[in-house]
Design an enzyme around this catalytic site. Structure first.
Site, PDB file in Angstrom:
ATOM      1  CB  ALA A  81       7.246  10.857 -11.143  1.00 16.44           C
ATOM      2  CE1 TYR A  82       0.725   7.902  -6.867  1.00 16.62           C
ATOM      3  CE2 TYR A  82      -0.927   8.153  -8.585  1.00 16.62           C
ATOM      4  CZ  TYR A  82      -0.563   7.700  -7.322  1.00 16.62           C
ATOM      5  OH  TYR A  82      -1.480   7.036  -6.535  1.00 16.62           O
TER       6      TYR A  82
ATOM      7  CE  LYS B  12       0.527   4.251  -6.956  1.00 19.45           C
ATOM      8  NZ  LYS B  12       0.739   3.351  -5.826  1.00 19.45           N
TER       9      LYS B  12
ATOM     10  CB  VAL C 116      -9.372   7.401  -1.149  1.00 14.78           C
ATOM     11  CG1 VAL C 116      -9.784   7.074   0.283  1.00 14.78           C
ATOM     12  CG2 VAL C 116      -9.752   6.249  -2.072  1.00 14.78           C
TER      13      VAL C 116
ATOM     14  CB  THR D  84      -5.780   9.671   2.107  1.00 12.36           C
ATOM     15  OG1 THR D  84      -5.335   9.899   0.759  1.00 12.36           O
ATOM     16  CG2 THR D  84      -6.638   8.420   2.141  1.00 12.36           C
TER      17      THR D  84
ATOM     18  CG  MET E 163       1.040  11.942  -6.743  1.00 20.76           C
ATOM     19  SD  MET E 163      -0.744  12.092  -6.901  1.00 20.76           S
ATOM     20  CE  MET E 163      -1.017  13.470  -5.815  1.00 20.76           C
TER      21      MET E 163
ATOM     22  CB  SER F  37      -3.251   5.048  -9.233  1.00 23.78           C
ATOM     23  OG  SER F  37      -3.934   6.202  -9.647  1.00 23.78           O
TER      24      SER F  37
ATOM     25  CG  ASN G 271      -1.540   1.346   1.469  1.00 23.33           C
ATOM     26  OD1 ASN G 271      -2.500   1.735   0.808  1.00 23.33           O
ATOM     27  ND2 ASN G 271      -0.967   2.106   2.400  1.00 23.33           N
TER      28      ASN G 271
HETATM   29  N1  LIG Z   1      -5.915   8.616  -2.074  1.00 15.03           N
HETATM   30  C1  LIG Z   1      -6.209   8.348  -3.336  1.00 15.03           C
HETATM   31  O1  LIG Z   1      -7.117   8.971  -3.920  1.00 15.03           O
HETATM   32  C2  LIG Z   1      -5.473   7.275  -4.073  1.00 15.03           C
HETATM   33  C3  LIG Z   1      -5.896   6.988  -5.393  1.00 15.03           C
HETATM   34  C4  LIG Z   1      -5.246   5.974  -6.099  1.00 15.03           C
HETATM   35  C5  LIG Z   1      -4.211   5.272  -5.501  1.00 15.03           C
HETATM   36  N2  LIG Z   1      -3.821   5.572  -4.229  1.00 15.03           N
HETATM   37  C6  LIG Z   1      -2.723   4.777  -3.656  1.00 15.03           C
HETATM   38  O2  LIG Z   1      -3.112   4.236  -2.412  1.00 15.03           O
HETATM   39  C7  LIG Z   1      -1.983   4.069  -1.548  1.00 15.03           C
HETATM   40  C8  LIG Z   1      -2.257   4.735  -0.213  1.00 15.03           C
HETATM   41  O3  LIG Z   1      -2.524   6.107  -0.478  1.00 15.03           O
HETATM   42  P1  LIG Z   1      -3.127   7.112   0.601  1.00 15.03           P
HETATM   43  O4  LIG Z   1      -4.098   7.935  -0.117  1.00 15.03           O
HETATM   44  O5  LIG Z   1      -3.506   6.398   1.864  1.00 15.03           O
HETATM   45  O6  LIG Z   1      -1.821   8.012   0.847  1.00 15.03           O
HETATM   46  P2  LIG Z   1      -1.262   8.775   2.140  1.00 15.03           P
HETATM   47  O7  LIG Z   1      -2.378   9.173   3.038  1.00 15.03           O
HETATM   48  O8  LIG Z   1      -0.345   9.813   1.607  1.00 15.03           O
HETATM   49  O9  LIG Z   1      -0.431   7.624   2.878  1.00 15.03           O
HETATM   50  C9  LIG Z   1       0.707   7.102   2.272  1.00 15.03           C
HETATM   51  C10 LIG Z   1       1.349   6.116   3.211  1.00 15.03           C
HETATM   52  O10 LIG Z   1       2.522   5.584   2.568  1.00 15.03           O
HETATM   53  C11 LIG Z   1       3.594   5.698   3.486  1.00 15.03           C
HETATM   54  N3  LIG Z   1       4.907   5.744   2.845  1.00 15.03           N
HETATM   55  C12 LIG Z   1       5.388   6.650   1.958  1.00 15.03           C
HETATM   56  N4  LIG Z   1       6.664   6.346   1.659  1.00 15.03           N
HETATM   57  C13 LIG Z   1       6.985   5.223   2.354  1.00 15.03           C
HETATM   58  C14 LIG Z   1       8.158   4.437   2.476  1.00 15.03           C
HETATM   59  N5  LIG Z   1       9.285   4.729   1.820  1.00 15.03           N
HETATM   60  N6  LIG Z   1       8.113   3.331   3.282  1.00 15.03           N
HETATM   61  C15 LIG Z   1       6.986   3.016   3.958  1.00 15.03           C
HETATM   62  N7  LIG Z   1       5.864   3.753   3.922  1.00 15.03           N
HETATM   63  C16 LIG Z   1       5.869   4.843   3.118  1.00 15.03           C
HETATM   64  C17 LIG Z   1       3.292   6.966   4.277  1.00 15.03           C
HETATM   65  O11 LIG Z   1       4.080   6.996   5.458  1.00 15.03           O
HETATM   66  P3  LIG Z   1       4.529   8.401   6.177  1.00 15.03           P
HETATM   67  O12 LIG Z   1       3.382   8.808   7.064  1.00 15.03           O
HETATM   68  O13 LIG Z   1       5.764   8.012   6.930  1.00 15.03           O
HETATM   69  O14 LIG Z   1       4.774   9.397   5.073  1.00 15.03           O
HETATM   70  C18 LIG Z   1       1.809   6.758   4.518  1.00 15.03           C
HETATM   71  O15 LIG Z   1       1.609   5.861   5.578  1.00 15.03           O
HETATM   72  C19 LIG Z   1      -0.793   4.680  -2.311  1.00 15.03           C
HETATM   73  O16 LIG Z   1      -0.064   3.658  -2.957  1.00 15.03           O
HETATM   74  C20 LIG Z   1      -1.469   5.570  -3.338  1.00 15.03           C
HETATM   75  O17 LIG Z   1      -0.656   5.782  -4.481  1.00 15.03           O
HETATM   76  C21 LIG Z   1      -4.431   6.549  -3.507  1.00 15.03           C
END
Ligand SMILES: NC(=O)c1ccc[n+]([C@@H]2O[C@H](COP(=O)([O-])OP(=O)(O)OC[C@H]3O[C@@H](n4cnc5c(N)ncnc54)[C@H](OP(=O)(O)O)[C@@H]3O)[C@@H](O)[C@H]2O)c1
Length: 238
Positions: A160-161, A165, A194, A196, A93, A146, A89
């Site tokens: 990059a993102y 993906k 989502v 977040t 980005m 994504s 997970n």
């Molecule tokens: N939110 C959306 O709309 C959306 C849409 C499509 C895909 N996604 C994907 O869903 C996943 C979760 O996204 P989210 O929205 O929950 O993002 P988020 O709230 O930004 O959380 C990202 C998480 O990844 C962790 N992380 C980043 N770099 C890391 C590393 N080197 N090692 C371990 N953990 C690391 C962060 O830890 P820290 O707190 O330490 O930074 C945080 O816990 C991601 O892969 C994202 O690309 C999200």
């Protein structure tokens, strides 16, 4: 009675990952909450404990080979060599439209950093998880992708993102082809837009909805799919 499964979720101190841990635990899956910062990981685990959910904590920075190796070793030791479910997970980005980043001006550094976290991180963990899964002839690997990595709908911005993906989807397909049709299943998914830190406050979906497909893929029955790309538990075009 169904066997209790052991899961590891990366980047689970906040956002979708945290919610995946919560939902897996509610289903009776013994889930390890992993995060790169041990203090944040413990704070997230304490929050779940206040809801009556007790989870193990294992620090993993997916950017680092050493950290991935040490984290998987710790999981192996905690659960007698077992790991049934891996949810890749963690993700970053750094080049959304608000940053003004385009394919013309994106730095190699941004691409390399994003690739290291979003693609090489999952690769490091999958390579180490599959041998553990093979021991029990059971495995469910969920790669958080994504729609921005979807070639069928590819557009501009987020260079990059998008690259990262699309590439995690390649990992899903290559591993699925190499593993074959047995009981180790690997799939990609899009959680929707989502609410977040990454998705922002204007996103369409609450985090519990964003986690649902990941939890479904993490607990697929033995006749479930492998090598697919899903949104809302339904296949989507690559
Ligand atoms: N939110 C959306 O709309 C959306 C849409 C499509 C895909 N996604 C994907 O869903 C996943 C979760 O996204 P989210 O929205 O929950 O993002 P988020 O709230 O930004 O959380 C990202 C998480 O990844 C962790 N992380 C980043 N770099 C890391 C590393 N080197 N090692 C371990 N953990 C690391 C962060 O830890 P820290 O707190 O330490 O930074 C945080 O816990 C991601 O892969 C994202 O690309 C999200």
């Amino acid at each position: 009675m169904a066997e209790t499964r052991i899961a590891l979720v990366t980047g689970a101190n906040r956002g979708i990952g945290f919610e995946i841990v919560r939902q897996l635990e509610r289903l009776g899956v013994v889930t390890v909450l992993s995060a790169r910062d041990p203090v944040k990981a413990q704070a997230a685990a304490d929050k779940l404990l206040s809801e009556g959910i007790e989870v193990g904590v294992v620090p993993i920075d997916v950017d680092s080979d050493e950290s991935c190796a040490a984290g998987l070793k710790q999981v192996e030791e905690l659960f007698g060599g077992r790991l049934d479910i891996l949810v890749n997970n963690a993700g970053i980005m750094q080049d959304g439209p608000s940053t003004g980043t385009t394919a013309m001006n994106v730095s190699i550094e941004t691409i390399a950093h994003t690739f290291n976290t979003n693609v090489l991180g999952p690769l490091r963990l999958i390579q180490r998880a599959i041998p553990l899964m093979q021991k029990n002839n059971y495995g469910r690997i969920v790669n958080m992708s994504s729609a921005l990595g979807q070639l069928a709908e590819m557009g501009g911005n987020w260079p990059a993102y998008r690259l990262s993906k699309a590439s995690i989807n390649v990992l899903t397909r290559v591993f699925a082809a190499e593993i074959g049709p047995g009981n180790i299943k690997i799939n990609s998914m899009h959680p929707g837009w989502v609410q977040t830190d990454m998705g922002g406050a204007n996103a369409e979906r609450p985090v519990d909805q964003g986690a649902e497909t990941a939890v479904w893929l993490a607990t697929l029955p033995d006749d479930g799919p492998t090598g697919g790309f899903f949104k809302d538990k339904k296949p989507m075009a690559w």
